[in-house]
Every structure is written in structure tokens, then in C-alpha cells.
Design an enzyme around this catalytic site. Structure first.
Site, PDB file in Angstrom:
ATOM      1  N   SER A 251      69.303  48.856  37.263  1.00  0.00           N
ATOM      2  CA  SER A 251      68.315  49.604  36.493  1.00  0.00           C
ATOM      3  C   SER A 251      67.124  49.943  37.373  1.00  0.00           C
ATOM      4  O   SER A 251      66.798  49.215  38.318  1.00  0.00           O
ATOM      5  CB  SER A 251      67.827  48.781  35.299  1.00  0.00           C
ATOM      6  OG  SER A 251      67.031  47.684  35.738  1.00  0.00           O
ATOM      7  N   ASP A 252      66.480  51.071  37.078  1.00  0.00           N
ATOM      8  CA  ASP A 252      65.137  51.257  37.606  1.00  0.00           C
ATOM      9  C   ASP A 252      64.273  50.176  36.971  1.00  0.00           C
ATOM     10  O   ASP A 252      64.663  49.534  35.994  1.00  0.00           O
ATOM     11  CB  ASP A 252      64.615  52.658  37.282  1.00  0.00           C
ATOM     12  CG  ASP A 252      63.540  53.125  38.257  1.00  0.00           C
ATOM     13  OD1 ASP A 252      62.892  52.265  38.905  1.00  0.00           O
ATOM     14  OD2 ASP A 252      63.335  54.341  38.387  1.00  0.00           O
ATOM     15  N   TRP A 253      63.102  49.941  37.532  1.00  0.00           N
ATOM     16  CA  TRP A 253      62.296  48.794  37.132  1.00  0.00           C
ATOM     17  C   TRP A 253      61.834  48.942  35.681  1.00  0.00           C
ATOM     18  O   TRP A 253      61.040  49.807  35.358  1.00  0.00           O
ATOM     19  CB  TRP A 253      61.136  48.644  38.106  1.00  0.00           C
ATOM     20  CG  TRP A 253      61.445  47.749  39.273  1.00  0.00           C
ATOM     21  CD1 TRP A 253      60.667  46.717  39.742  1.00  0.00           C
ATOM     22  CD2 TRP A 253      62.611  47.766  40.133  1.00  0.00           C
ATOM     23  NE1 TRP A 253      61.285  46.097  40.811  1.00  0.00           N
ATOM     24  CE2 TRP A 253      62.478  46.719  41.076  1.00  0.00           C
ATOM     25  CE3 TRP A 253      63.762  48.535  40.177  1.00  0.00           C
ATOM     26  CZ2 TRP A 253      63.436  46.444  42.048  1.00  0.00           C
ATOM     27  CZ3 TRP A 253      64.718  48.269  41.148  1.00  0.00           C
ATOM     28  CH2 TRP A 253      64.553  47.237  42.066  1.00  0.00           C
TER      29      TRP A 253
END
EC number: 3.2.1.21
Length: 739
Positions: A251-253
Site C-alpha cells: 500500500s501507499d502510506w
């Protein structure tokens, strides 16, 4: 000088090729499955869950298992160098790397970045960037990627990834998918048609997967109504099944929104493991994932698949073989206990230099020939007086612009400003420098009046949406120069007969006001050149190197001509479809100011002898799925070549570009699309041969009914030239229906 660079490059970057083909993935998977058997359930969950924000030395960290010899994985930005660490090399941005159109430099930049990441103990470097592609010319993060064209972006992704992973670091292709603006990026739904998705936005990710990329980062936005990081259609069906991706999706953050849905929909790793403020209940995986597996909500096989993919990527690039420990902390100033920069400044300077695009050069104004005096005008000519790293994540536009802002940045070890580099050259030439390093038009005009020639520096900045700079929330509010740049140029042009304009920008700007000034004789686009900014510029404007950069996007006469911009809403239906950038301009018959692929030189090139040899049959790609897609999609089915002669008096490099027009049997297709390029370095009078190998994919369109790549039957048009509109040779070939 360019010939000399190749020998210097060999010394600058030492790599060890671990390989990224299918057989190597097979070997990595075999070892990963053996390791999986030794892990308990809690350790498995620890491998897929971040330890929380600031829970380790890197921006992302995983738990270290005790049962196998495997580290706490270190994940770190950025796609142009190492964020939150020093000393490191601040390389030119992706958009500059794309503007070189040079596969050797793309690889060298990737290899040098990878070597620095490995030296610091980083396991996963969060780049390169294929999304945003750049459909919106004022999109905030376009500069992190390579080009608005999927073919050029795809080649750049492949070369960069191979360079990074040959150096031993895992690359991460991002942002998957449709993250084309910063406004509403956490909530917007990018509603992309199936064909446009495949032919534009997915295309460069195909090249990334084919290159063996270890990981892919899913984006913050929704795609067709579903969060990208919990989209079964996007992650399981498209990335893992259709593209045959063997690596892992992270995932992106804080782009994860659930425990079960994200897991069963193909997410393999969550980062950073908690919300940035680490509130209770912000961890979706960890013990929650373990419980979901225990109650059957998430199959055990799904957890085991996550772990196997992550372990396989680690084995793929050889990180089990004496990999160095993490040598810095992101949270205490980033001072590393080892210097990893080597002589990577050589690579950075070469990329910055060869990405410079000469847009205008009236009356042979450039190169400079020891002028008696030079006025240097504009705040963009000098380094930020407070220091190049004064603003966190480069979140300000003070002084010369050498990278945008946000997480895709790095700390400058130094920044050579244009004025400093020009002063050094001027001292050797006996040239008097008259500086005016503010953006005040009156002061600029005064300096220009006192000099033989004036160089005006202007810029335009953008970045990630968590920082707002001068009212721009990531995306640019408009395509005008910042800091009253048009008025500055007008004032200087009124006071001087010889004006050169240098542009540092994240993307296109509208140049009509500047071009309307008769005394503006030359315009130079220098993009975001990184730490060697001034030196690279001097190399070109003084003629030590002939400019060879080509635009990686179109510069329009007015912003409305693009037909696309970021939208102030939470839904983007991507109404432009396939018609982005030059595809749109060509289809609508709109004359650009400077077209995609454009760039002048100090010499001239003549094209001749077009040769086309094709052995393709119409029909769908039906081969076994390998990393990247069906195997037969990547088979070479033909070749085009052309001779290019340097007709001038100086050595120079020309980028020969191949565009194809599909037959009428292909529904609603742009008039032409880039399908090959080659950069040739030629001495005066020398002739070289540019050769373009064409695959089935290059001849195909995505058939939404068949859900396959299809080569249409009929007559294909062949265009070869110096840009998308400067076509020098034309031809055709016919593809008959297969039996």
C-alpha cells in the site's frame, strides 16, 4: 565529452546482475517456499505488516522473524535519490531522465541510485514512477515520472528497474493506478475506460513487470469506484493474473482501508502499519489479520501467498547474500555512517546535461562565445540563500528549482546554482557578470541594460498534496511561470537586444508572452536537474556539449488546448480516453507551440533510407502468461530502420523517433503513437543507422470485447522523424488476417 562519459560511467557504477527473468523468479520462489515452512503465524503476519510510522529507521519497516535469517525490511523514498539521508546524490528528476531519451543513461541513473540504497542498507527503494502518467499537464507529481507517453515511460521504467535491481535493491513501481492529481487524491475515483487503462496507464507497468520489478505500490485513490489497494479487479485480476506479476503489492502510506477486503483483493504488504499519528485502531493488519485468518475470513493460503511473494523478491535480487545493515535513521537528520555517493555526481551531471531541451535558438545565439558581459537575472539563478535543504521535503520555491516537493525528494549534498557555474566559466573567459538575483523587473532591466547579453531564469514548481506552496496544493494552479516570470522577461527584453530564457519547471508552461518579445533569441528548458544543475547548464549553453534532450510532453499555446486538467471534484471520468497530450493535439488538429519529442541541436540531421520489414499476422495474443503479459505479445514481429546523417560542423546526438498509425480496422485510434526511439551520437559528416524492433504489442490495441491485445488487419502507417510532428520519412506495411 559524451564519449568520455561512457568510460567514466563504467567506473562510477559497479553492478552485479542477479537477473529478473522468469527462471530467476522460479528459483526465488523455490527458496521462498522453503523459508515459509519455518515461519509461525505471528512471524508471517509480521512480514506483511509495517511496524508503524517512525517505528524503525526507515519510512517503512517490517518485523524481523526469528525463525529464518531475514531482516526487518527497510523501505525508503524516493524515485530520484534517498530521502531523509545524507550524504546521498540528488539525481535529476524522472521527467529529466525521460527527456534524455537515452537508454544507457536511464540504466546508469537507476544503477547508481540502487548502489546508494544498497550501501545504506535499504532493501526497497520506492520508485520508479509510472503513475501519474501526466494526463493533466499541471498534475503535482508528474515530474516524478518520465513522460506522458506510455511507450517512453515504459522503456524508462524497464531500464531504471534493471539498473536498480542489478545493483541489489528492490525497486517499487508506483503508483498503481490512476493517481493523476493531488486534489482529492485520498477520496477521488479515477473512472478509467478499459481500453484507455490498458493502452495508456497500464502499459508502463507491463514493462516494469517484464523487467522483473520486485514490488508495486497501490495508490490512494479509488479506481472505478473501489479503493486501489482493495480492488480485486486491479490487483488480482489485472496485475497478478493478466500481467503475471510474481512480486508483491504494497500500500501507499495509509492507503489501506480494511483488514479482510484488502487481503483477499490482492494487497500483500501494508505500510507503514499504522496511521501517521499511530492512534489506537489504525492498524488493519497485524493481530487483526492474524485473527481474520484464524476465523477463516482470510484464507491461510492468501497469507502464505503474501509472505511467499515478499520473500521471493528478497531472494530475487540477492539480498540474502551479505546485505549491509541499515546505516542511517530518517528521524535524526539522516546522517549516514557511510558515504555511498562514490562518483555518482558524474551520472547526475550527464543526465542533467543530456536532458536539456533547446526550444529556440534564433540567429545562433547559443552557444555563447566568450561574451564581454552577461546579465544574470532572476532568483532562479541562485541557490536558496537559506540553503538548498532549508525547506522540509523541498516545500518552498526559493532560489533555483532543481526538484519538486514532497516525498519524492532527496537531500542535496550540494547544489551548483546556475550563477555560480556561469561565474566560474566567465572568470576563465574574461566575461563581466552583472547579476540581479531577485525577480524585480526594474532591477532585472537595469542589469540587462548594462550587459551584452542577458540570461533570465524563471521556474514553475509543484509537488505532493500534503504541502501547499504559494497557494498551490500539490497541483499547479495554472501553467504560468511563477514569481511574475512573464513580467520579468518582458522587462529584461525591453532593455536588452539579446535575451536568453532558461526554464526550470516540473512540466510545461505557456510561453506565448515570452515568445512575443522580439529580443528573446533563445529559450532553454532545463527541467529539474538535481545537484549538478549549474554545471550541466554551462556544459550546454557554452557548447561543450550539443543539446540533445527532447520534450517528454507537449507545450501548448494555451492551457485550454490540452483538453485536460486536474478537477475540483471527487470523481474524474477520464473523458479524454486515449487522447492525451500529442494524441489529443493530433486528433483535434491543434497546433502546439512545441510538440512532444521536440528539441533543437547546434547541428542538423538528415534522414534517409527508410526500410520496413514485417512478418506479423492479425489476431489476438494468446500466449502463456509470463511476467508482463502473454508471451507472444512481446515477440518481435518486424523491424524498421533509417539512416541519420550529421550535416553540421559539430558532433551531436539525435533521437530518431518511430510512430505508427494503426489501420482503419482498429476502432477509434489516435493518428499516430510512439513505438520506438534510438539516440545516435554522430560526428560531423557521420551517418548512423537507427533500428527499431517492433513487437506484437507495438502493433496492437486492447479489444474490450475479447479482453485481449489484438493486432488489426490492414495497412499500418510508419512515421520516422525528429519529433512527433517533424516527420522526415514515411512508409507503410500491410498485415493480413491470420488463419
Amino acid at each position: 565529452m559524451q564519449t568520455l562519459f561512457l568510460s567514466l560511467l563504467a567506473a562510477a557504477v559497479t553492478v552485479h546482475a542477479y537477473g529478473s527473468g522468469g527462471s530467476n523468479w522460479d528459483q526465488a520462489y523455490s527458496r521462498a517456499k522453503d523459508a515459509l515452512q519455518k515461519l509461525n503465524q505471528t512471524e508471517k503476519v509480521g512480514l506483511v505488516t509495517g511496524v508503524k510510522w517512525m517505528g524503525g529507521p526507515c519510512v517503512g519497516n517490517t518485523y524481523k522473524p526469528e525463525s529464518i535469517d531475514y531482516p526487518s525490511l527497510c523501505l525508503q523514498d524516493s524515485p530520484l535519490g534517498i530521502r531523509f539521508a545524507n550524504p546521498v546524490t540528488a539525481f535529476p528528476a524522472g521527467i529529466n531522465a525521460g527527456a534524455t531519451w537515452d537508454t544507457q543513461l536511464l540504466y546508469a541513473r537507476g544503477a547508481a541510485m540502487g548502489a546508494e540504497a544498497k550501501g545504506l542498507g535499504i532493501h526497497v527503494q520506492l520508485g520508479p514512477v509510472a503513475g501519474p502518467l501526466g494526463k493533466n499537464p499541471n498534475g503535482g507529481r508528474n515530474w516524478e515520472g518520465f513522460s506522458v507517453d506510455p511507450y517512453l515511460s515504459g522503456v524508462a521504467m524497464e531500464k531504471t528497474i534493471r539498473g536498480m535491481q542489478d545493483s541489489g535493491v528492490q525497486a517499487c513501481a508506483k503508483h498503481w493506478l490512476g493517481n493523476e492529481q493531488e486534489h482529492y487524491r485520498d477520496t477521488i475515483s479515477s473512472n478509467i475506460g478499459d481500453r484507455a487503462a490498458h493502452e495508456l496507464y497500464v502499459w508502463p507497468f507491463m514493462d516494469a513487470v517484464k523487467a522483473g520489478v520486485a514490488s508495486v505500490m497501490c495508490s490512494y485513490n479509488k479506481v472505478n469506484g473501489t479503493w486501489a489497494c482493495e480492488s480485486d479487479a486491479l490487483n488480482n485480476k489485472l496485475m497478478k493474473e493478466e500481467l503475471g506479476f510474481p512480486g508483491y503489492i504494497m500500500s501507499d502510506w495509509n492507503a489501506q482501508h480494511s483488514t479482510v477486503n484488502s487481503a483477499v483483493s490482492g494487497l500483500d504488504m501494508t505500510m507503514p502499519g499504522s496511521d501517521f499519528s499511530n492512534p489506537p485502531g489504525s492498524i488493519f493488519w497485524g493481530s487483526n489479520l492474524e485473527a481474520a485468518v484464524a476465523d477463516g475470513s482470510v484464507p491461510q493460503s492468501r497469507l502464505d501467498d503474501m509472505v511467499t511473494r515478499i520473500l521471493a523478491a528478497w531472494y530475487l535480487v540477492g539480498q540474502d547474500q551479505g546485505y549491509p545493515p541499515v546505516a542511517f535513521s530518517s528521524w535524526n537528520g539522516g546522517k549516514a555512517n557511510v558515504d555511498v555517493t562514490a562518483d555518482h555526481g558524474t551520472v547526475a551531471r550527464a543526465v542533467a546535461r543530456d536532458s536539456i531541451v533547446l526550444l529556440k535558438n534564433g540567429h545562433g545565439t547559443l552557444p555563447l562565445r566568450k561574451p564581454k558581459s552577461l546579465a544574470i537575472v532572476g532568483s532562479d539563478a541562485i541557490v536558496n540563500p537559506a540553503g538548498p535543504n532549508a525547506c522540509s521535503d523541498r516545500g518552498c520555491n526559493n532560489g533555483t528549482l532543481a526538484m519538486g516537493w514532497g516525498s519524492g525528494t532527496a537531500e542535496f549534498p550540494y547544489l551548483v546554482g546556475p550563477l555560480d557555474a556561469i561565474q566560474k566559466r566567465a572568470a576563465a573567459d574574461g566575461t563581466k557578470i552583472v547579476p540581479s538575483t531577485t525577480d524585480d523587473p526594474t532591477a532585472g532591466a537595469s542589469a540587462a541594460a548594462a550587459a551584452e547579453t542577458a540570461i533570465v531564469f524563471i521556474n514553475s514548481d509543484s509537488g505532493e498534496g500534503y504541502i501547499t506552496v504559494e497557494g498551490n496544493l500539490g497541483d499547479r494552479n495554472n501553467l504560468d511561470p511563477w514569481h511574475n516570470g512573464n513580467e520579468l522577461v518582458k522587462a529584461v527584453a525591453a532593455a536588452s537586444k539579446n535575451v536568453i530564457v532558461v526554464i526550470h519547471s516540473v512540466g510545461p508552461i505557456i510561453l506565448e508572452t515570452i515568445l512575443a518579445q522580439p529580443s528573446v533569441k533563445a529559450i532553454v528548458w532545463a527541467g529539474l536537474p538535481g545537484q549538478e544543475s549549474g554545471n550541466a547548464l554551462v556544459d550546454v549553453i557554452y557548447g561543450d556539449t550539443t543539446p540533445s534532450g527532447k520534450l517528454p510532453y507537449t507545450i501548448a499555446k494555451q492551457a485550454a488546448d490540452y483538453g485536460a486538467s486536474w478537477i475540483n471534484a471527487e470523481t474524474d471520468d477520464f473523458p479524454e480516453g486515449l487522447y492525451v497530450d500529442y494524441r489529443h493535439f493530433d486528433a483535434k488538429g491543434i497546433a502546439p507551440r512545441y510538440e512532444f519529442g521536440y528539441g533543437l541541436s547546434y547541428t542538423t540531421f538528415k534522414y534517409s533510407g527508410l526500410w520496413v520489414n514485417m512478418d506479423a499476422s492479425a489476431g489476438a495474443a494468446n500466449g502463456q502468461v509470463v511476467p508482463g503479459g502473454p508471451a507472444d505479445l512481446f515477440e518481435v514481429v518486424g523491424q524498421v530502420s533509417v539512416s541519420v546523417r550529421n550535416n553540421g560542423r559539430v558532433a551531436g546526438a539525435e533521437v530518431a523517433q518511430l510512430y505508427l498509425g494503426l489501420p482503419d480496422s482498429a476502432p477509434a485510434t489516435p493518428p499516430k503513437q510512439l513505438r520506438g526511439f534510438q539516440k545516435l551520437m554522430l560526428q560531423p559528416g557521420q551517418t548512423g543507422r537507427a533500428t527499431f524492433k517492433l513487437t506484437r504489442r507495438d502493433l496492437s490495441y486492447w479489444d474490450v470485447q475479447q479482453q485481449k491485445w489484438v493486432v488489426p488487419s490492414g495497412t499500418f502507417k510508419v512515421y520516422v522523424g525528429s519529433s512527433s510532428r517533424d516527420i522526415r520519412e514515411e512508409g507503410s506495411f500491410r498485415v493480413r488476417r491470420g488463419w
